[in-house]
Design a protein around this motif. Sequence first.
Motif, PDB file in Angstrom:
ATOM      1  N   ARG A  90       0.850  -1.187   0.000  1.00 45.07           N
ATOM      2  CA  ARG A  90       0.000   0.000   0.000  1.00 45.07           C
ATOM      3  C   ARG A  90       0.888   1.239   0.000  1.00 45.07           C
ATOM      4  NH1 ARG A  90      -5.182  -1.897  -0.711  1.00 45.07           N
ATOM      5  NH2 ARG A  90      -5.508  -3.646   0.632  1.00 45.07           N
ATOM      6  N   HIS A  91       0.331   2.297  -0.549  1.00 45.31           N
ATOM      7  CA  HIS A  91       1.032   3.585  -0.600  1.00 45.31           C
ATOM      8  C   HIS A  91       0.075   4.651  -0.095  1.00 45.31           C
ATOM      9  CE1 HIS A  91       4.139   1.719  -3.128  1.00 45.31           C
ATOM     10  NE2 HIS A  91       3.118   1.021  -3.590  1.00 45.31           N
ATOM     11  N   PHE A  92       0.624   5.726   0.441  1.00 44.66           N
ATOM     12  CA  PHE A  92      -0.230   6.774   0.986  1.00 44.66           C
ATOM     13  C   PHE A  92       0.394   8.149   0.792  1.00 44.66           C
ATOM     14  CE2 PHE A  92       2.721   5.828   4.363  1.00 44.66           C
ATOM     15  CZ  PHE A  92       2.957   7.047   4.981  1.00 44.66           C
ATOM     16  N   SER A  93      -0.445   9.144   0.931  1.00 37.85           N
ATOM     17  CA  SER A  93       0.011  10.528   0.910  1.00 37.85           C
ATOM     18  C   SER A  93      -0.948  11.337   1.764  1.00 37.85           C
ATOM     19  CB  SER A  93       0.049  11.070  -0.528  1.00 37.85           C
ATOM     20  OG  SER A  93       0.682  12.324  -0.567  1.00 37.85           O
ATOM     21  N   ILE A  94      -0.398  12.286   2.489  1.00 36.83           N
ATOM     22  CA  ILE A  94      -1.176  13.136   3.390  1.00 36.83           C
ATOM     23  C   ILE A  94      -0.819  14.587   3.110  1.00 36.83           C
ATOM     24  CG2 ILE A  94      -1.583  13.770   5.813  1.00 36.83           C
ATOM     25  CD1 ILE A  94      -0.829  10.846   6.531  1.00 36.83           C
ATOM     26  N   SER A  95      -1.814  15.456   3.171  1.00 35.23           N
ATOM     27  CA  SER A  95      -1.592  16.893   3.021  1.00 35.23           C
ATOM     28  C   SER A  95      -2.522  17.623   3.966  1.00 35.23           C
ATOM     29  CB  SER A  95      -1.869  17.326   1.581  1.00 35.23           C
ATOM     30  OG  SER A  95      -1.636  18.709   1.428  1.00 35.23           O
ATOM     31  N   HIS A  96      -2.041  18.730   4.504  1.00 32.93           N
ATOM     32  CA  HIS A  96      -2.945  19.529   5.325  1.00 32.93           C
ATOM     33  C   HIS A  96      -2.844  20.996   4.943  1.00 32.93           C
ATOM     34  CE1 HIS A  96       0.149  21.089   8.085  1.00 32.93           C
ATOM     35  NE2 HIS A  96       0.652  19.875   8.049  1.00 32.93           N
ATOM     36  N   SER A 128      -3.550   3.916  -1.516  1.00 31.16           N
ATOM     37  CA  SER A 128      -3.696   3.251  -2.800  1.00 31.16           C
ATOM     38  C   SER A 128      -2.810   2.017  -2.874  1.00 31.16           C
ATOM     39  CB  SER A 128      -3.300   4.230  -3.922  1.00 31.16           C
ATOM     40  OG  SER A 128      -3.375   3.611  -5.188  1.00 31.16           O
ATOM     41  N   ASP A 129      -3.131   1.138  -3.832  1.00 29.44           N
ATOM     42  CA  ASP A 129      -2.251   0.018  -4.149  1.00 29.44           C
ATOM     43  C   ASP A 129      -1.089   0.482  -5.024  1.00 29.44           C
ATOM     44  OD1 ASP A 129      -3.950  -1.661  -2.763  1.00 29.44           O
ATOM     45  OD2 ASP A 129      -5.025  -2.296  -4.556  1.00 29.44           O
ATOM     46  N   ARG A 130      -1.202   1.690  -5.557  1.00 26.73           N
ATOM     47  CA  ARG A 130      -0.156   2.262  -6.415  1.00 26.73           C
ATOM     48  C   ARG A 130       0.508   3.429  -5.693  1.00 26.73           C
ATOM     49  NH1 ARG A 130      -3.342   3.517 -11.856  1.00 26.73           N
ATOM     50  NH2 ARG A 130      -4.816   4.332 -10.374  1.00 26.73           N
ATOM     51  N   ASN A 131       1.704   3.758  -6.104  1.00 27.29           N
ATOM     52  CA  ASN A 131       2.386   4.927  -5.568  1.00 27.29           C
ATOM     53  C   ASN A 131       1.498   6.145  -5.791  1.00 27.29           C
ATOM     54  OD1 ASN A 131       4.409   6.431  -4.413  1.00 27.29           O
ATOM     55  ND2 ASN A 131       5.652   6.514  -6.259  1.00 27.29           N
ATOM     56  N   ILE A 132       1.408   7.012  -4.799  1.00 27.70           N
ATOM     57  CA  ILE A 132       0.441   8.103  -4.833  1.00 27.70           C
ATOM     58  C   ILE A 132       1.037   9.380  -4.243  1.00 27.70           C
ATOM     59  CG2 ILE A 132      -0.571   7.471  -2.592  1.00 27.70           C
ATOM     60  CD1 ILE A 132      -3.336   8.080  -3.882  1.00 27.70           C
ATOM     61  N   ALA A 175      -5.296  17.764  -5.332  1.00 26.29           N
ATOM     62  CA  ALA A 175      -4.816  16.963  -6.462  1.00 26.29           C
ATOM     63  C   ALA A 175      -4.315  15.631  -5.931  1.00 26.29           C
ATOM     64  CB  ALA A 175      -3.694  17.682  -7.201  1.00 26.29           C
ATOM     65  N   VAL A 176      -4.752  14.557  -6.584  1.00 30.18           N
ATOM     66  CA  VAL A 176      -4.293  13.211  -6.252  1.00 30.18           C
ATOM     67  C   VAL A 176      -3.724  12.619  -7.533  1.00 30.18           C
ATOM     68  CG1 VAL A 176      -4.934  10.929  -5.414  1.00 30.18           C
ATOM     69  CG2 VAL A 176      -6.084  12.961  -4.494  1.00 30.18           C
ATOM     70  N   LEU A 177      -2.436  12.310  -7.505  1.00 21.69           N
ATOM     71  CA  LEU A 177      -1.760  11.710  -8.650  1.00 21.69           C
ATOM     72  C   LEU A 177      -1.283  10.320  -8.260  1.00 21.69           C
ATOM     73  CD1 LEU A 177       0.447  14.746  -9.756  1.00 21.69           C
ATOM     74  CD2 LEU A 177      -1.846  14.155 -10.532  1.00 21.69           C
ATOM     75  N   GLU A 178      -1.536   9.348  -9.139  1.00 19.10           N
ATOM     76  CA  GLU A 178      -1.086   7.988  -8.894  1.00 19.10           C
ATOM     77  C   GLU A 178      -0.170   7.530 -10.011  1.00 19.10           C
ATOM     78  OE1 GLU A 178      -3.982   5.150  -6.780  1.00 19.10           O
ATOM     79  OE2 GLU A 178      -5.250   6.369  -8.092  1.00 19.10           O
ATOM     80  N   GLU A 179       0.772   6.671  -9.659  1.00 16.06           N
ATOM     81  CA  GLU A 179       1.654   6.082 -10.643  1.00 16.06           C
ATOM     82  C   GLU A 179       0.829   5.262 -11.611  1.00 16.06           C
ATOM     83  OE1 GLU A 179       5.989   4.832  -9.710  1.00 16.06           O
ATOM     84  OE2 GLU A 179       4.658   3.143  -9.326  1.00 16.06           O
ATOM     85  N   GLU A 180       0.993   5.512 -12.884  1.00 11.42           N
ATOM     86  CA  GLU A 180       0.148   4.892 -13.909  1.00 11.42           C
ATOM     87  C   GLU A 180       0.344   3.390 -14.045  1.00 11.42           C
ATOM     88  OE1 GLU A 180      -2.223   6.516 -15.642  1.00 11.42           O
ATOM     89  OE2 GLU A 180      -1.737   8.348 -14.539  1.00 11.42           O
ATOM     90  N   ASN A 181       1.579   2.921 -14.068  1.00 11.53           N
ATOM     91  CA  ASN A 181       1.831   1.520 -14.408  1.00 11.53           C
ATOM     92  C   ASN A 181       2.082   0.623 -13.213  1.00 11.53           C
ATOM     93  OD1 ASN A 181       1.597   2.117 -17.140  1.00 11.53           O
ATOM     94  ND2 ASN A 181       3.724   2.749 -17.256  1.00 11.53           N
ATOM     95  N   ALA A 182       1.886   1.145 -12.013  1.00 10.06           N
ATOM     96  CA  ALA A 182       2.093   0.304 -10.835  1.00 10.06           C
ATOM     97  C   ALA A 182       0.851  -0.553 -10.603  1.00 10.06           C
ATOM     98  CB  ALA A 182       2.371   1.177  -9.623  1.00 10.06           C
ATOM     99  N   VAL A 183       1.022  -1.610  -9.861  1.00 11.65           N
ATOM    100  CA  VAL A 183      -0.117  -2.501  -9.574  1.00 11.65           C
ATOM    101  C   VAL A 183      -0.689  -2.167  -8.213  1.00 11.65           C
ATOM    102  CG1 VAL A 183      -0.858  -4.890  -9.315  1.00 11.65           C
ATOM    103  CG2 VAL A 183       0.900  -4.305 -10.953  1.00 11.65           C
TER     104      VAL A 183
END
Length: 156
Positions: free
Chosen positions: A49-55, A65-69, A148-156
């Motif tokens: 799992r991958h995560f990102s936090i912003s405040h 996400s299951d992908r880099n985010i 904005a939420v961006l995820e790695e396109e080709n990751a699983v």
Amino acid sequence: MLYEALDGRDGHSVGRALLTRAYRQATGENLPKIALTERGKPYFPDGKRHFSISHTKNFVFCALSDRNIGLDAEEKGRKVTPAMIEKFTSPAEKLRLGSDPQDAFLRLWVQKEASAKLTGRGMGNWLKNTDFYPESPKLQEINGCYVAVLEEENAV
């Protein structure tokens, strides 16, 4: 994505609580240990799992996400100076600023910072060489914030 108002609480602790809740909802498990890359990007060592936090001043946002985010949020009224626009906007992006350059810049900025979090590169001169659009479908408006939420396109 989860988000919550700060209501006077510390952004770090609210972000951690949101991540704990998101992880438990997604996996049914407790939050694992978090490690840091050499550049300081937090991650789960198992890589599942991958995560990102912003405040912002008033809210915390968390994505898992299951992908880099990468996720970033800014409140719509945040002051933007002409120097910031000049320093962090590519020539192509400057053409897209339109009649409200401050608002358009904030829309670009959250994508730039989400990209920095996604890649783990951090902030730097490369931000002036990006090619984002103020009207990107990866951009949301939530409770007076651009997110904005961006995820790695080709990751699983």
